[in-house]
Design an enzyme around this catalytic site. Structure first.
Site, PDB file in Angstrom:
ATOM      1  CE1 TYR A 194      -3.962   2.001   0.633  1.00  0.00           C
ATOM      2  CE2 TYR A 194      -2.987   2.669   2.706  1.00  0.00           C
ATOM      3  CZ  TYR A 194      -3.961   2.804   1.748  1.00  0.00           C
ATOM      4  OH  TYR A 194      -4.938   3.745   1.915  1.00  0.00           O
TER       5      TYR A 194
ATOM      6  NE  ARG B  69      -5.716  12.100  -6.108  1.00  0.00           N
ATOM      7  CZ  ARG B  69      -6.283  11.649  -4.995  1.00  0.00           C
ATOM      8  NH1 ARG B  69      -7.306  12.248  -4.475  1.00  0.00           N
ATOM      9  NH2 ARG B  69      -5.844  10.566  -4.394  1.00  0.00           N
TER      10      ARG B  69
ATOM     11  CE  LYS C  10      -6.735   3.447  -1.221  1.00  0.00           C
ATOM     12  NZ  LYS C  10      -6.748   4.370  -0.102  1.00  0.00           N
TER      13      LYS C  10
ATOM     14  CD  GLU D 110      -8.987   4.996  -3.170  1.00  0.00           C
ATOM     15  OE1 GLU D 110      -9.834   4.403  -2.486  1.00  0.00           O
ATOM     16  OE2 GLU D 110      -8.289   5.927  -2.741  1.00  0.00           O
ATOM     17  CG  ASP D 111      -6.446   7.528  -5.643  1.00  0.00           C
ATOM     18  OD1 ASP D 111      -7.012   8.009  -4.637  1.00  0.00           O
ATOM     19  OD2 ASP D 111      -5.339   6.985  -5.584  1.00  0.00           O
TER      20      ASP D 111
ATOM     21  CG  ASP E   3     -10.691   5.446   0.342  1.00  0.00           C
ATOM     22  OD1 ASP E   3     -11.080   5.392   1.511  1.00  0.00           O
ATOM     23  OD2 ASP E   3      -9.525   5.178  -0.005  1.00  0.00           O
ATOM     24  CG  ASP E   4      -9.397   9.476  -2.847  1.00  0.00           C
ATOM     25  OD1 ASP E   4      -8.339   9.158  -2.293  1.00  0.00           O
ATOM     26  OD2 ASP E   4      -9.872   8.851  -3.813  1.00  0.00           O
TER      27      ASP E   4
ATOM     28  CB  ALA F  27      -8.016  14.645  -0.226  1.00  0.00           C
TER      29      ALA F  27
ATOM     30  CG  ASN G  52      -0.971   9.537   1.171  1.00  0.00           C
ATOM     31  OD1 ASN G  52      -0.237   9.516   2.135  1.00  0.00           O
ATOM     32  ND2 ASN G  52      -2.286   9.448   1.256  1.00  0.00           N
TER      33      ASN G  52
ATOM     34  CG  ASN H  86      -3.661   5.896   4.441  1.00  0.00           C
ATOM     35  OD1 ASN H  86      -4.611   5.231   4.058  1.00  0.00           O
ATOM     36  ND2 ASN H  86      -2.684   6.296   3.655  1.00  0.00           N
TER      37      ASN H  86
HETATM   38  O1  LIG Z   1      -4.119   5.554  -0.773  1.00  0.00           O
HETATM   39  C1  LIG Z   1      -3.767   6.225   0.204  1.00  0.00           C
HETATM   40  O2  LIG Z   1      -2.720   6.041   0.812  1.00  0.00           O
HETATM   41  C2  LIG Z   1      -4.695   7.287   0.712  1.00  0.00           C
HETATM   42  C3  LIG Z   1      -5.512   7.801  -0.389  1.00  0.00           C
HETATM   43  O3  LIG Z   1      -6.621   7.360  -0.625  1.00  0.00           O
HETATM   44  C4  LIG Z   1      -4.920   8.763  -1.317  1.00  0.00           C
HETATM   45  O4  LIG Z   1      -3.871   9.354  -1.016  1.00  0.00           O
HETATM   46  O5  LIG Z   1      -5.502   8.943  -2.381  1.00  0.00           O
HETATM   47 MG   LIG Z   2      -7.092   7.566  -2.643  1.00  0.00          MG
END
Ligand SMILES: O=C([O-])CC(=O)C(=O)O
Ligand SMILES: [Mg+2]
Length: 577
Positions: free
Chosen positions: A122, A176, A194, A265-266, A288-289, A329, A435, A479
Site C-alpha cells: 500500500y 489522480r 486497497k 478511488e483516486d 474513499d478520498d 481530499a 501521499n 490514512n
Molecule cells: O491511498 C492512500 O494512501 C490514501 C488515499 O486514498 C490517497 O492518497 O488517495
Molecule cells: Mg485515494
C-alpha cells in the site's frame, strides 16, 4: 440535510431507494468458503485469460513437495525472502507473486506483520508500483473496462469469473493516483492494494473483491509515448462522454452484482465530487478520498484536539482549522470536520466559520473571483483585503490551532511554518496528509524538531518514530486505511442500499473511540495498525447501527441483535487465512 450532503449537490432526478427485500448478509456458509479461487493466467491465441478453479487446491501428493515443508517454517522462509530484497518495489513484486501463488500465506503474514507489510503493498510503495505498472506487469489481476467498451460494458463485466460472490469493488479511473496525477491504466495497483487491505484488515473474502480500473485514456504524455504503456493511447474522455460511460458502468455493475458495494478511488477532484453526488442515493457507493479520508482525519482531530485543548485551556469549539490544499481530499476532509464542531454543539454556520481553505491562489475568499464549485461553501466572506498567497502570512492572519496539508506540495510546511504554529499554540496540530511520503508537506522529524516535541502529528503516509529529549514520539498515520475496511464491511453486512453521511461519521467516531488506555498513555492519535481487525469489527458494528438508524439496511434481522451479539456476528463473518 447534513453539511456533506448540502455541499455535494444532488444529481437531479435521482431518488433515494428505500429498504426493500430482506436478505441474509452473506448467503454462503463459512464452510463452503474453504474453497479457493485460483486465478491462473494462461495463454491462448496470444491473449491472456483468467481461469477460475472453484475447488480447494488439492493437497500435493507425497513426494511432490520437499520432505520437511511445514507451514510455520515456510512462513519464516517467505519473510526472509521478502526481507532479503533491498528495493521496496522488488518487495512489492515478490508479495504480488506470493499473493497469487499462496494467498493464505500472503494474508497470514500480512496480518502478522501489518506495519511492515502496509508500506509495501500500500502507500507509499503502491505509488511506485502504479508509476511503473506498465513495466513491471506480470499477470492479469482485476477487471479492465475501457471507453472503447462503451455500449458493451455488460458483456465485459460478465466475464468476471465469480459473479455471485462479489461484495466489494474498488474502482479507479487513474486520473489522480495518490498525489501522483493522471496515471491512466497504471492506476490498477491502487485498486488492488486497497482490496488487499480489505481482505487483511476486515476479513473480506479474497474472492469477493473486484479491483477495477476504468481506462478512459490518459493525458499523461509520457505514458502515451511509452511503447510499454498498457492503456489506450488516447486523451482522456471527459464531460458527456465520460458521464454516459459512468452511467452505463454503474447500471451494469448493479445488475451483475446486486450485493456489491462500490468504492470510488483516486478520481480527479471534479469527477470525484460529480460521480459521488450522482450515484450515492441510487447505489451503495462511497468515495474513499472524500469520505474515507474525511472520516480518518476527523477521528485523529478529535483525539488531537482533546490533547491540544488540555494544554491550552481553550474550549474544543475554539479550534481554528486551516486547510492547505482544496482538492477532493481537502474539501472532503473539511466537510467531515464540520461534524467535529456540530457534535460539540455549534450550529452548521458556526462550524463553517472555523474552517479556512488555501488553494493554489492562496486564501480562498469570496471577493477573490471565480471559484470551483466544491470550494464555494468554505469560501470566506469575512476577508476583504488583497489576496494572500504566502503561507506564513495566511497563518498569521488565521491563527490556526490545526494546520492540515492536502496539497501534494512536498515540504510546503517549512521550518518557519512549523515554528510559527508552535509559537501560536502550546500543542500545535500539524497533519501533512499528502501521499506518498515524498509529497508529504513535512516529515515527522521536522515537525518534532521545530516544535520542540510539542506537535500533535498525523501524516497520510508512514514515518518512523522519533526521540525527543529522551522521550519516544509516535507519528499518527491519518490514512483512510483505518476507515474503509470497517466502513465497507459494515455496509456490506447491513446490505445497505446507500452509504449515508451518518454511516461515514459513525466510522470516524468508532475509530476515535477505539484507542486503548495504553495507546492513550503513549499519546497516540490512532490505534496501532496491528489491531486493524479488532478496529474494523468495531467500526463495522457502528456502521451497521448507523445504517439501521438511517433505514438503509436490508439485513433487517441484525436489528434484533444486542451490541455484543452484533459485534460477534461481524467477527464471525471475517475470513481468516
Ligand atoms: O491511498 C492512500 O494512501 C490514501 C488515499 O486514498 C490517497 O492518497 O488517495
Ligand atoms: Mg485515494
Amino acid at each position: 440535510m447534513s453539511c456533506v450532503t448540502a455541499l455535494i449537490h444532488q444529481a437531479s432526478g435521482i431518488r433515494q431507494r428505500g429498504p426493500n427485500r430482506v436478505i441474509t448478509p452473506t448467503e454462503v456458509s463459512f464452510d463452503t468458503l474453504i474453497m479457493t479461487i485460483v486465478l491462473t493466467p494462461y495463454w491462448s491465441n496470444g491473449v491472456q485469460k483468467l481461469k477460475v478453479a472453484h475447488q480447494p487446491p488439492a493437497k500435493p501428493k507425497h513426494g511432490l513437495t520437499p520432505p520437511t515443508l511445514d507451514d510455520e517454517t515456510h512462513a519464516t522462509r517467505c519473510l526472509l525472502q521478502l526481507r532479503s530484497k533491498d528495493k521496496n518495489i522488488e518487495k512489492y513484486i515478490y508479495l504480488s507473486m506470493l499473493k497469487e501463488q499462496d494467498p493464505n500465506m500472503f494474508y497470514r503474514l500480512c496480518l502478522r506483520y501489518m506495519s511492515e507489510f502496509t508500506p509495501i503493498i500500500y502507500t507509499p510503495t503502491v505509488g511506485d508500483a502504479c508509476l511503473q505498472y506498465s513495466h513491471i506487469y506480470r499477470r492479469p489481476e482485476g477487471l479492465f473496462i475501457s471507453i472503447k467498451d462503451k455500449g458493451n460494458i455488460r458483456n465485459v463485466i460478465r466475464n468476471w469469473p465469480k459473479l455471485d460472490e462479489a461484495r466489494i469493488s474498488v474502482v479507479t479511473d487513474g486520473s489522480r493516483i495518490l498525489g501522483l496525477g493522471d496515471l491512466g491504466v497504471n492506476g490498477m495497483p491502487i485498486s488492488i492494494g486497497k482490496l488487499s487491505l480489505y481482505i487483511a484488515g476486515a476479513g473480506i473474502r479474497p474472492w469477493s473483491t473486484i479491483p477495477i480500473c476504468l481506462d478512459l485514456g490518459t493525458n499523461n504524455q509520457k505514458f502515451l509515448d511509452d511503447p510499454l504503456y498498457l492503456g489506450l493511447r488516447r486523451k482522456r474522455a471527459a464531460g458527456e462522454e465520460m458521464t454516459e460511460f459512468m452511467d452505463e458502468f454503474m447500471r451494469e455493475m448493479s445488475l451483475a452484482f446486486p450485493k456489491l458495494l462500490v468504492q470510488f478511488e483516486d478520481f480527479s477532484t471534479d469527477a470525484a465530487f460529480l460521480y459521488l453526488s450522482r450515484y450515492r442515493h441510487q447505489y451503495p457507493v462511497f468515495n474513499d478520498d472524500i469520505q474515507g479520508t474525511g472520516a480518518v482525519v476527523l477521528s485523529g482531530l478529535i483525539n488531537a484536539a482533546r490533547l491540544s485543548s488540555q494544554a491550552s485551556g481553550r474550549p474544543i469549539t475554539d479550534h481554528r482549522i486551516l486547510f492547505f490544499g482544496a482538492g477532493s481530499a481537502g474539501v472532503g476532509v473539511a466537510m467531515q470536520l464540520m461534524s467535529f464542531f456540530t457534535l460539540n454543539g455549534l450550529s452548521e454556520e458556526e462550524a463553517r466559520r472555523r474552517i479556512w481553505l488555501v488553494d493554489s491562489g492562496g486564501l480562498v475568499f469570496d471577493k477573490r473571483g471565480k471559484l470551483a464549485e466544491h470550494k464555494k461553501y468554505f469560501s470566506r466572506n469575512d476577508y476583504e483585503g488583497p489576496p494572500i498567497t504566502d503561507i506564513l502570512e495566511i497563518i498569521d492572519y488565521v491563527k490556526p490551532t490545526a494546520l492540515l496539508g492536502l496539497s501534494t506540495i512536498s515540504n510546503a510546511f517549512t521550518p518557519s511554518v512549523i515554528r510559527l504554529m508552535a509559537a501560536l499554540n502550546p500543542r500545535p496540530i500539524i497533519f501533512p496528509l499528502s501521499n506518498p511520503v515524498r509529497l508529504s508537506e513535512c516529515s515527522f522529524h521536522d515537525a518534532v524538531e521545530h516544535t520542540q516535541g510539542t506537535v500533535l502529528f498525523a501524516s497520510g503516509s508512514p514515518f518512523p518514530e522519533e526521540e525527543h529529549e529522551g522521550r519516544k514520539m509516535y507519528p499518527g498515520q491519518g490514512n483512510n486505511m483505518y476507515i474503509f475496511p470497517g466502513l465497507g464491511l459494515g455496509s456490506i453486512l447491513a446490505r445497505a442500499t446507500s452509504v449515508t453521511d451518518s454511516m461515514v461519521e459513525a466510522s470516524s467516531l468508532g475509530l476515535a473511540g477505539a484507542l486503548t488506555e495504553e495507546e492513550h498513555a503513549m499519546g497516540l492519535l490512532y490505534p496501532r495498525i496491528e489491531r486493524i481487525r479488532e478496529i474494523s469489527a468495531h467500526i463495522a458494528k457502528e456502521v451497521v447501527r448507523a445504517a439501521q438508524k438511517a433505514g438503509v439496511d436490508r439485513s433487517t434481522e441484525l436489528r434484533k441483535l444486542s451490541d455484543q451479539e452484533l459485534l460477534e456476528f461481524v467477527q464471525s463473518k471475517m475470513w481468516n487465512p
